[in-house]
Design an enzyme around this catalytic site. Structure first.
Site, PDB file in Angstrom:
ATOM      1  N   ASP A  30       0.847  -1.188   0.000  1.00 60.55           N
ATOM      2  CA  ASP A  30       0.000   0.000   0.000  1.00 60.55           C
ATOM      3  C   ASP A  30       0.885   1.241   0.000  1.00 60.55           C
ATOM      4  OD1 ASP A  30      -1.995   1.887   0.293  1.00 60.55           O
ATOM      5  OD2 ASP A  30      -2.403   1.398   2.385  1.00 60.55           O
ATOM      6  N   TYR A  35       3.991   9.932  -0.963  1.00 63.42           N
ATOM      7  CA  TYR A  35       5.091   9.475  -0.111  1.00 63.42           C
ATOM      8  C   TYR A  35       6.456   9.557  -0.797  1.00 63.42           C
ATOM      9  CZ  TYR A  35       1.191   7.313   2.456  1.00 63.42           C
ATOM     10  OH  TYR A  35       0.026   7.059   3.126  1.00 63.42           O
ATOM     11  N   HIS A  96      -6.592   9.644  -2.366  1.00 61.57           N
ATOM     12  CA  HIS A  96      -5.846   9.748  -1.128  1.00 61.57           C
ATOM     13  C   HIS A  96      -6.637  10.436  -0.006  1.00 61.57           C
ATOM     14  CE1 HIS A  96      -1.661   9.465   0.632  1.00 61.57           C
ATOM     15  NE2 HIS A  96      -2.410   9.911   1.597  1.00 61.57           N
TER      16      HIS A  96
END
Length: 102
Positions: A30, A35, A96
């Site tokens: 995931d 990120y 997100h």
């Protein structure tokens, strides 16, 4: 599954963690474009595949940030995700932050 959280900015640690997780039997990765570690995730996946983990057994998830929501924006950014991850496909792409911002 294994979450490649935003605290995992060290590419070597991310790569090794993904590899170890997959070799130990984990199958759900995931991640998220936010990120900034897609490349390291992809390296870990490819190394696991080289050691015998079939790609078909790995369920790869990533997320799209709100400024890429919408059909056209999503179609434009997904090829970037594929290139960064070094994979032919992503199993699931999520929103997100699925709420209005601002």
């Amino acid at each position: 599954g294994m979450c490649c959280r935003p605290t995992a900015y060290d590419d070597v640690l991310v790569e090794r963690s993904v590899l170890w997780y997959l070799l130990m039997g984990g199958r759900h990765i995931d991640g998220a474009h936010l990120y900034l570690n897609h490349e390291a995730i992809g390296k870990g996946i490819r190394q696991a595949m080289e050691r015998g983990v079939p790609r078909s057994e790995i369920f790869l998830t990533t997320k799209i940030w709100p400024n890429f929501y919408g059909r056209n924006s999503t179609k434009e950014v997904v090829p970037t995700f594929l290139k960064e991850l070094g994979v032919d496909y992503i199993d699931m792409i999520l929103m997100h932050a699925p709420a209005p911002i601002g």
